[in-house]
Design an enzyme around this catalytic site. Structure first.
Site, PDB file in Angstrom:
ATOM      1  N   THR A 188       0.724  -1.242  -0.109  1.00 32.65           N
ATOM      2  CA  THR A 188       0.398  -0.048   0.009  1.00 32.65           C
ATOM      3  C   THR A 188       0.846   1.297   0.354  1.00 32.65           C
ATOM      4  O   THR A 188       2.148   1.185   0.225  1.00 32.65           O
ATOM      5  CB  THR A 188      -0.979   0.097   1.396  1.00 32.65           C
ATOM      6  OG1 THR A 188       0.161   0.157   2.570  1.00 32.65           O
ATOM      7  CG2 THR A 188      -1.586  -1.538   1.333  1.00 32.65           C
ATOM      8  N   GLU A 332      -6.350  -4.016  -1.128  1.00 32.03           N
ATOM      9  CA  GLU A 332      -6.469  -5.173  -1.051  1.00 32.03           C
ATOM     10  C   GLU A 332      -7.658  -6.244  -1.123  1.00 32.03           C
ATOM     11  O   GLU A 332      -7.884  -7.490  -1.251  1.00 32.03           O
ATOM     12  CB  GLU A 332      -6.684  -5.073   1.109  1.00 32.03           C
ATOM     13  CG  GLU A 332      -5.987  -4.288   2.059  1.00 32.03           C
ATOM     14  CD  GLU A 332      -5.399  -2.869   1.243  1.00 32.03           C
ATOM     15  OE1 GLU A 332      -4.504  -1.939   2.036  1.00 32.03           O
ATOM     16  OE2 GLU A 332      -5.873  -2.416   0.138  1.00 32.03           O
ATOM     17  N   LYS A 444     -16.939  15.737   9.413  1.00 28.16           N
ATOM     18  CA  LYS A 444     -17.662  16.060  10.849  1.00 28.16           C
ATOM     19  C   LYS A 444     -17.714  17.018  11.620  1.00 28.16           C
ATOM     20  O   LYS A 444     -17.097  17.938  12.080  1.00 28.16           O
ATOM     21  CB  LYS A 444     -16.684  14.940  11.886  1.00 28.16           C
ATOM     22  CG  LYS A 444     -16.308  13.669  11.123  1.00 28.16           C
ATOM     23  CD  LYS A 444     -15.839  12.316  12.465  1.00 28.16           C
ATOM     24  CE  LYS A 444     -15.287  11.822  11.653  1.00 28.16           C
ATOM     25  NZ  LYS A 444     -14.280  11.192  11.391  1.00 28.16           N
ATOM     26  N   TRP A 449     -22.538  14.460   9.483  1.00 31.30           N
ATOM     27  CA  TRP A 449     -20.938  14.205   8.201  1.00 31.30           C
ATOM     28  C   TRP A 449     -21.305  15.085   6.684  1.00 31.30           C
ATOM     29  O   TRP A 449     -22.412  14.562   6.859  1.00 31.30           O
ATOM     30  CB  TRP A 449     -21.055  12.669   7.379  1.00 31.30           C
ATOM     31  CG  TRP A 449     -20.229  11.641   9.136  1.00 31.30           C
ATOM     32  CD1 TRP A 449     -19.867  12.211  10.306  1.00 31.30           C
ATOM     33  CD2 TRP A 449     -20.346  10.177   8.661  1.00 31.30           C
ATOM     34  NE1 TRP A 449     -19.567  10.975  11.114  1.00 31.30           N
ATOM     35  CE2 TRP A 449     -19.695   9.914  10.317  1.00 31.30           C
ATOM     36  CE3 TRP A 449     -20.656   9.151   7.854  1.00 31.30           C
ATOM     37  CZ2 TRP A 449     -19.347   8.267  10.177  1.00 31.30           C
ATOM     38  CZ3 TRP A 449     -20.080   8.067   7.857  1.00 31.30           C
ATOM     39  CH2 TRP A 449     -19.592   7.672   9.745  1.00 31.30           C
TER      40      TRP A 449
END
Length: 549
Positions: A188, A332, A444, A449
């Protein structure tokens, strides 16, 4: 009761054999610039992969499970390596040439690579790193480049790729491998903490390749030519080289010519029917063909992923007759998890509502949404939570924990083994995923949100805006509020009040940014995504010229 079916391992070796025989006439075309395209058939690529395996085993002593690194562009040599190394029982380790040098050094040492194959044009990148790579014993150089950069350096041997192949036996006794054995590894990007290694099995690559070839995914055939822009050093080039060799799809490889102008030229000359890359590539190409028109009519479909594609970009390519198919995935997930093909029987506008989602979950990828207060949320296209997935081509752990054991960080894997993606979104009752943000990027504000992606997409639909990135910044009253960074198109501009009014046409008033700044370009990660941590850092350090509106 067991079945009566044969138990044949699903391996990269079988993809290699199938491609070089059944699809032996299919071609890989590598763009070389002034020298013209270089063409090799799948049969030739397979034969060269066989010689490469012989050379690695007999001349360099590469053993099972050893990692062989590549520092290379997209070209036919790299495809040969993709096929040869896993098929002989070793592990292909592609190195991301766009990572910071300290991360490259860390990754090579962590993987303990003993051999590295490098394109000659990338020797200026590799040569200074070699004194810091004690496990490297062999450097194999492919293609033109300044070999003198390797002179006077000790601790490793230098080999010429073509000379190794020419001296090698033309046959190789491919071993019968365990399909669960590691075939390839990627790390990654390490945007937070050290990069993490993901080991792909032969089985996961085979099954992922089959999924890529379905009509629910890319659905390409041997009558197609795919322009593979997505780098081979990035998550197996989205699985395209393996999938193409499995189904006979011709490949057009751009090598180091990744700028908009040469890409437009190769599309016009070679007439690919498909392409794959991140949105920033297609934004640059659109600007290029707008300024200097080229014929893109052969390219009917583009798979676009890596980050959210602005709807305005989709509509712009629709006008050119090129359809952008939105996709989602990550290292992944091998990486393709979803592709946005709308249901049948819809009008063009109805289809568009599905096209701007990340796509529909295919057979093989299970998903669930973890709520912010615990528990799992319904697939109602409204309840937003963190996406968790599992499946046969989804990672269950990372490589290289204590004593070399796999490790499963709690923030990345649930107690029952699902991958925590870090993406926040909703899922419709019929399985279409819409991501609203990364968990680390969602704003936030006052207990609610705000989606940075939604704000960015609307801003980038403004005719004066080329790019826009929105990040959360601290706010005494609300906790966090959005900061909008905009990049204007050449010769264009707009005041912030106008841009805020443009947003207000589609975004709730309480979500509108009060803080605005202009940049020459949005900083990007090694794989072309907006690097929002850089913007947040510059804001925290007081480096941005911020206007409040």
């Amino acid at each position: 009761m067991l079945s009566t079916m044969q138990d044949v391992p699903l391996t990269v070796t079988r993809i290699l054999r199938h491609g070089m025989t059944v699809h032996g006439k299919s071609q890989i075309t590598t763009w070389t610039g002034e020298d013209g395209p270089r063409r090799r058939s799948f049969a030739e690529v397979g034969a060269r992969a066989t010689r490469l395996a012989s050379a690695l085993r007999d001349e360099l002593g590469v053993a099972d499970d050893e990692r062989v690194a590549t520092l290379m562009w997209n070209n036919s040599d790299h495809v040969e390596i993709y096929l040869a190394i896993p098929s002989m029982g070793a592990i292909l380790h592609t190195l991301n040439i766009r990572l910071p040098v300290d991360q490259l050094v860390w990754i090579v040492n962590h993987a303990a690579d003993r051999v590295v194959v490098v394109n000659g044009s990338l020797l200026p990148l590799l040569a200074p790193l070699l004194p810091h790579l004690p496990t490297i014993e062999h450097v194999i150089v492919s293609g033109p480049g300044d070999r003198t950069l390797l002179e006077g350096r000790s601790g490793f041997q230098v080999h010429e790729y073509e000379e190794l192949l020419a001296a090698a036996l033309p046959s190789y006794d491919w071993p019968e491998l365990d399909e669960r054995a590691a075939a390839a590894m990627c790390y990654t990007s390490g945007t937070t903490g050290d990069p993490k290694g993901v080991l792909f099995s032969h089985r996961s690559i085979y099954l992922h390749s089959m999924q890529i070839n379905t009509v629910e995914s890319m659905g390409l055939t041997n009558s197609d030519t795919s322009l593979v822009v997505v780098p081979q050093f990035h998550v197996n080039s989205w699985g395209l080289p393996h999938a193409a060799f499995m189904s006979g799809v011709n490949m057009l490889m751009p090598d180091r010519f990744l700028q908009a102008a040469p890409l437009a030229d190769m599309i016009e000359r070679e007439k690919p029917t498909h392409a794959a890359a991140v949105p920033t590539i297609w934004q640059a190409l659109l600007a290029e063909v707008t300024a200097r028109p080229r014929d893109l009519s052969s390219m009917k479909r583009v798979t676009i992923g890596g980050s959210a594609c602005p709807p305005a970009l989709m509509r712009a390519y629709d006008k050119l007759g090129v359809r952008l198919d939105h996709a989602w995935g990550m290292t992944e997930t091998s990486p393709v998890g979803t592709v946005a093909h709308p249901p049948a029987g819809l009008t063009a506008e109805e289809e568009f509502e599905y096209r701007v989602t990340q796509g529909r979950l295919p057979a093989g990828v299970e998903a669930r949404l973890a709520g912010p207060e615990g528990g799992f949320l319904p697939w109602d296209n409204e309840s937003a939570g963190e996406l968790e997935v599992r499946g046969p081509w989804v990672a269950a752990a990372y490589y290289g924990g204590a004593a070399g054991e796999p490790f499963r960080p709690e923030d990345r894997f649930s107690p029952d083994g699902w991958l925590r993606t870090g993406d926040v979104g909703v899922i419709s009752p019929d399985g279409y995923l819409t991501l609203t943000d990364r968990a680390k990027d969602v704003i936030k504000s006052g207990g609610e949100w705000i989606s940075s992606v939604e704000l960015e997409n609307v801003l980038m639909a403004h005719p004066a805006v080329a790019e826009a990135a929105v990040v959360a910044v601290p706010d005494e009253k609300w906790g966090e509020r959005p900061l909008a960074t905009v990049v204007f198109k050449d010769g264009e501009s707009a005041d912030f009040a106008t841009l805020k009014g443009f947003l207000a046409e589609k975004i709730a008033k309480w979500q509108l940014p009060e803080r605005w700044t202009v940049a020459d370009a949005v900083p990007k990660t090694s794989v072309g995504k907006f690097d929002k941590k850089v913007i947040r850092g510059r804001y925290a350090d007081g480096e941005l010229d911020v206007t409040e509106v």
